[in-house]
Design a protein around this motif. Structure first.
Motif, PDB file in Angstrom:
ATOM      1  N   VAL A 104       0.827  -1.201   0.000  1.00 57.88           N
ATOM      2  CA  VAL A 104       0.000   0.000   0.000  1.00 57.88           C
ATOM      3  C   VAL A 104       0.866   1.257   0.000  1.00 57.88           C
ATOM      4  N   CYS A 105       2.025   1.206   0.648  1.00 58.92           N
ATOM      5  CA  CYS A 105       2.942   2.357   0.576  1.00 58.92           C
ATOM      6  C   CYS A 105       3.408   2.580  -0.864  1.00 58.92           C
ATOM      7  N   LEU A 106       3.702   1.504  -1.571  1.00 59.25           N
ATOM      8  CA  LEU A 106       4.117   1.623  -2.964  1.00 59.25           C
ATOM      9  C   LEU A 106       2.954   2.103  -3.835  1.00 59.25           C
ATOM     10  N   GLN A 107       1.755   1.649  -3.526  1.00 59.72           N
ATOM     11  CA  GLN A 107       0.564   2.144  -4.216  1.00 59.72           C
ATOM     12  C   GLN A 107       0.420   3.647  -4.020  1.00 59.72           C
ATOM     13  N   ALA A 108       0.572   4.119  -2.770  1.00 57.47           N
ATOM     14  CA  ALA A 108       0.433   5.546  -2.476  1.00 57.47           C
ATOM     15  C   ALA A 108       1.495   6.363  -3.197  1.00 57.47           C
ATOM     16  N   LEU A 109       2.738   5.857  -3.230  1.00 55.60           N
ATOM     17  CA  LEU A 109       3.798   6.557  -3.944  1.00 55.60           C
ATOM     18  C   LEU A 109       3.476   6.644  -5.433  1.00 55.60           C
ATOM     19  N   THR A 110       2.982   5.565  -5.997  1.00 59.83           N
ATOM     20  CA  THR A 110       2.685   5.516  -7.430  1.00 59.83           C
ATOM     21  C   THR A 110       1.590   6.513  -7.802  1.00 59.83           C
ATOM     22  N   VAL A 111       0.446   6.432  -7.138  1.00 60.93           N
ATOM     23  CA  VAL A 111      -0.672   7.307  -7.516  1.00 60.93           C
ATOM     24  C   VAL A 111      -0.384   8.754  -7.134  1.00 60.93           C
ATOM     25  N   SER A 128      20.816  10.466  -8.935  1.00 59.08           N
ATOM     26  CA  SER A 128      19.744   9.803  -8.199  1.00 59.08           C
ATOM     27  C   SER A 128      19.178  10.689  -7.091  1.00 59.08           C
ATOM     28  N   GLU A 129      20.026  11.476  -6.415  1.00 63.21           N
ATOM     29  CA  GLU A 129      19.525  12.354  -5.358  1.00 63.21           C
ATOM     30  C   GLU A 129      18.535  13.371  -5.924  1.00 63.21           C
ATOM     31  N   ARG A 130      18.863  13.914  -7.083  1.00 61.64           N
ATOM     32  CA  ARG A 130      17.982  14.904  -7.717  1.00 61.64           C
ATOM     33  C   ARG A 130      16.689  14.228  -8.188  1.00 61.64           C
ATOM     34  N   ILE A 131      16.839  13.060  -8.800  1.00 60.82           N
ATOM     35  CA  ILE A 131      15.663  12.359  -9.328  1.00 60.82           C
ATOM     36  C   ILE A 131      14.692  12.011  -8.202  1.00 60.82           C
ATOM     37  N   TYR A 132      15.202  11.329  -7.184  1.00 61.02           N
ATOM     38  CA  TYR A 132      14.295  10.869  -6.129  1.00 61.02           C
ATOM     39  C   TYR A 132      13.850  12.005  -5.216  1.00 61.02           C
ATOM     40  N   GLY A 133      14.652  13.055  -5.115  1.00 58.91           N
ATOM     41  CA  GLY A 133      14.184  14.223  -4.389  1.00 58.91           C
ATOM     42  C   GLY A 133      12.913  14.771  -5.015  1.00 58.91           C
ATOM     43  N   GLU A 134      12.908  14.879  -6.342  1.00 57.91           N
ATOM     44  CA  GLU A 134      11.699  15.348  -7.042  1.00 57.91           C
ATOM     45  C   GLU A 134      10.569  14.328  -6.948  1.00 57.91           C
ATOM     46  N   ILE A 135      10.908  13.057  -7.084  1.00 61.81           N
ATOM     47  CA  ILE A 135       9.870  12.019  -7.033  1.00 61.81           C
ATOM     48  C   ILE A 135       9.102  12.095  -5.718  1.00 61.81           C
ATOM     49  N   PHE A 136       9.816  12.162  -4.602  1.00 57.04           N
ATOM     50  CA  PHE A 136       9.127  12.179  -3.315  1.00 57.04           C
ATOM     51  C   PHE A 136       8.388  13.491  -3.099  1.00 57.04           C
ATOM     52  N   ASP A 137       8.954  14.597  -3.558  1.00 54.97           N
ATOM     53  CA  ASP A 137       8.252  15.885  -3.428  1.00 54.97           C
ATOM     54  C   ASP A 137       6.974  15.902  -4.272  1.00 54.97           C
ATOM     55  N   LEU A 138       7.063  15.390  -5.487  1.00 55.25           N
ATOM     56  CA  LEU A 138       5.886  15.357  -6.357  1.00 55.25           C
ATOM     57  C   LEU A 138       4.826  14.413  -5.804  1.00 55.25           C
ATOM     58  N   ALA A 139       5.245  13.277  -5.250  1.00 53.37           N
ATOM     59  CA  ALA A 139       4.278  12.342  -4.666  1.00 53.37           C
ATOM     60  C   ALA A 139       3.586  12.975  -3.469  1.00 53.37           C
ATOM     61  N   ARG A 140       4.359  13.690  -2.644  1.00 54.99           N
ATOM     62  CA  ARG A 140       3.749  14.378  -1.500  1.00 54.99           C
ATOM     63  C   ARG A 140       2.711  15.400  -1.979  1.00 54.99           C
ATOM     64  N   SER A 141       3.099  16.212  -2.966  1.00 58.18           N
ATOM     65  CA  SER A 141       2.170  17.241  -3.438  1.00 58.18           C
ATOM     66  C   SER A 141       0.951  16.621  -4.106  1.00 58.18           C
ATOM     67  N   GLY A 142       1.144  15.494  -4.807  1.00 57.33           N
ATOM     68  CA  GLY A 142       0.005  14.821  -5.427  1.00 57.33           C
ATOM     69  C   GLY A 142      -0.970  14.274  -4.411  1.00 57.33           C
ATOM     70  N   PRO A 148       8.340   4.649   4.276  1.00 56.44           N
ATOM     71  CA  PRO A 148       9.083   3.413   4.006  1.00 56.44           C
ATOM     72  C   PRO A 148       9.772   3.397   2.640  1.00 56.44           C
ATOM     73  N   MET A 149       9.195   4.080   1.657  1.00 55.75           N
ATOM     74  CA  MET A 149       9.829   4.134   0.340  1.00 55.75           C
ATOM     75  C   MET A 149      11.009   5.112   0.347  1.00 55.75           C
ATOM     76  N   VAL A 150      10.875   6.211   1.080  1.00 51.35           N
ATOM     77  CA  VAL A 150      12.002   7.139   1.247  1.00 51.35           C
ATOM     78  C   VAL A 150      13.146   6.417   1.946  1.00 51.35           C
ATOM     79  N   TRP A 151      12.822   5.637   2.953  1.00 54.68           N
ATOM     80  CA  TRP A 151      13.846   4.859   3.676  1.00 54.68           C
ATOM     81  C   TRP A 151      14.599   3.936   2.733  1.00 54.68           C
ATOM     82  N   ARG A 152      13.895   3.246   1.841  1.00 55.80           N
ATOM     83  CA  ARG A 152      14.575   2.347   0.894  1.00 55.80           C
ATOM     84  C   ARG A 152      15.606   3.116   0.070  1.00 55.80           C
ATOM     85  N   PHE A 153      15.210   4.304  -0.405  1.00 60.15           N
ATOM     86  CA  PHE A 153      16.160   5.065  -1.212  1.00 60.15           C
ATOM     87  C   PHE A 153      17.346   5.520  -0.373  1.00 60.15           C
TER      88      PHE A 153
END
Length: 509
Positions: free
Chosen positions: A370-377, A427-441, A458-463
């Motif tokens: 479900v955490c991965l689902q939330a990150l995806t959507v 990767s830091e730049r890519i995933y920094g944007e990914i997590f910020d965009l997921a939060r805003s979404g 939990p997904m931020v922790w993996r990265f």
């Protein structure tokens, strides 16, 4: 007529040329009608909504693969899949907001718990995993090759008794000369059935898009997220232990290093595809929502079924578009559009458009899924809400990055366009944007801040830790080889440890 005779007769009818002609004519007519209805707004809804499919498998003593008890498949939301060991668990859709994500988690927990209890009654266990590696007592080759023939139809003993699966198996075997070949690092094998695809398990988040006119923006953005999100999720670096020879220690270490982090992708592609650019492949961009219908209609027809052969559909959409819906079931892009579904509430009925996100492997726990689902959507929603330029990233670079992730996991070379339109591989730049965009979404969808961090953490922790389930599996196998175990012994030992830990969130391992 007994059950097997009825199955054989349906398969023979499916493979007849006259059936194909009639089926294709119906698909063409239905596709034209559905395109017209989509373009008229008939499939628009009010809200974004989410759902989830989770695939798992059943094991017996010592973690050996086992058939799923019948009672499991009678649980609400549970169904069979290709192999008799496979179980699919589905959540009902919910509006995408904080309450909706919480409802997804509760529904998946309840259904997985019920399935676990049902398997436990038969001294078996349901395992949330992307690929089984401990075969049943008879071994992988015998299990996947147990096939008999009746009236010219091949019947795989350990395949679910489904006319659709059996017809597809016979169609693919006929085109491939009777065998399905698998070529993976350390494994080269041939099997007389597509049952080899039942090695794999996935999770599939669904995201309902309210307006058809906006569907392409979300779909094309989703394509460009597939590599980075798969990199956080990889979970299938090893095939069944008895598929490997017994290499010496140095050879085993070398194989551990070079095996793919996500073998599930090539196994599915190679077990189903019979031509280049086959039915299982990386998806292309679309220009309109109706394109998803045209793509299905234009796809190669395999194992067609006519509506009058099967039980009546349980909703008007499925009945009216029965042949087109059947063909969608063999349109296996790693991302696909789905027209029609389950009603959610008065403002969101069954006439819907959704993205089915298919590249992600099954995770070790319900919480991880479900955490991965939330990150995806959240990410897909955030990209479009921010008018982010990611969809300007060329498709070929996106595809290359995806397959590099399949091989290299979280260490893969990815390409991304930043919010400023700058091309980057950092990767830091890519995933920094990914997590910020997921939060805003997720914020855009009304998910409270506390819930956003709970689901994304939990997904931020993996990265941050640069760890994934596949890296964990590789490390455990390497440790055992270093301690003197053979490669097959090391894989079996790792898998038993995984089974013992599965069910707890990966970050707690």
């Amino acid at each position: 007529m007994d059950e097997t005779s009825e199955l054989v007769e349906l398969v023979r009818r499916s493979l007849a040329e006259a059936t194909r002609r009639e089926f294709d004519e119906r698909v063409e007519t239905q596709a034209a009608l559905l395109r017209e209805r989509i373009e008229s707004g008939a499939f628009d809804n009010r809200d974004f909504a989410v759902g989830l499919e989770l695939e798992a498998y059943v094991v017996g003593p010592e973690g050996r693969l086992a058939h799923a008890p019948k009672r499991v498949l009678e649980i609400d939301g549970c169904a069979g899949e290709l192999g008799r060991h496979n179980v699919e668990v589905n959540t009902p859709p919910n509006v995408l907001d904080g309450a909706g994500l919480d409802a997804q988690l509760r529904a998946l927990e309840d259904r997985v718990d019920a399935a676990r209890e049902a398997t436990r009654a038969d001294e078996r266990a349901l395992v949330l995993d992307a690929m089984w590696t401990i075969p049943p007592e008879e071994g992988t080759e015998a299990y996947l090759s147990a096939v008999k023939e009746r009236d010219g139809v091949s019947l795989a003993a350990n395949m679910r008794r489904s006319a659709r699966y059996c017809a597809l198996d016979n169609a693919i075997l006929a085109e491939r000369g009777g065998t399905v070949d698998v070529d993976l690092p350390g494994v080269n094998a041939s099997f007389p059935s597509i049952l080899v695809e039942s090695l794999t398990s996935s999770i599939q988040p669904h995201l309902q898009i309210p307006r058809a006119k906006r569907f392409p923006a979300y779909y094309n953005a989703a394509i460009r997220t597939m590599g980075p999100l798969l990199a956080l999720a990889t979970n299938s670096p090893f095939a069944p232990a008895d598929c490997y020879s017994n290499p010496d220690r140095d050879e085993a270490r070398e194989l551990i290093d070079r095996t793919h982090h996500e073998l599930r992708i090539p196994v599915f592609e190679r077990s189903i595809n019979v031509v280049d650019d086959g039915k299982v492949r990386f998806p292309g961009d679309i220009e309109s929502a109706a394109d998803v219908v045209d793509r299905i209609a234009a796809d190669r027809t395999q194992a067609p079924f006519l509506r009058e052969w099967t039980a009546e559909a349980d909703d008007a959409h499925a009945d009216r578009f029965a042949e087109l819906e059947h063909k969608r079931g063999t349109y296996w892009r790693w991302l696909r559009g789905v027209v029609g579904g389950q009603p959610i509430d008065a403002a969101n009925d069954e006439r819907s458009l959704r993205i089915e996100y298919r590249p992600l492997p099954t995770q070790p726990s319900v919480e991880d899924a479900v955490c991965l689902q939330a990150l995806t959507v959240g990410l897909i929603r955030g990209i479009v809400a921010a008018d982010h330029p990611l969809t300007d990233l060329e498709w070929e670079a996106t595809k290359t990055g995806f397959y590099d992730v399949v091989r290299e996991g979280i260490d893969a070379e990815l390409v991304w366009l930043t919010a400023d339109g700058e091309r980057t591989g950092g990767s830091e730049r890519i995933y920094g944007e990914i997590f910020d965009l997921a939060r805003s979404g997720l914020h855009e969808s009304g998910v409270p801040e506390e819930s956003v961090e709970r689901y994304l953490g939990p997904m931020v922790w993996r990265f941050e830790e640069r760890t994934t389930p596949s890296r964990w599996k590789k490390a455990r196998v390497r440790e055992r080889v270093d301690d003197g175990a053979s490669l097959p012994e090391a894989i079996r030992g790792m898998q038993r440890e995984y089974i013992d830990r599965a069910g707890r969130p990966f970050a707690e391992w």
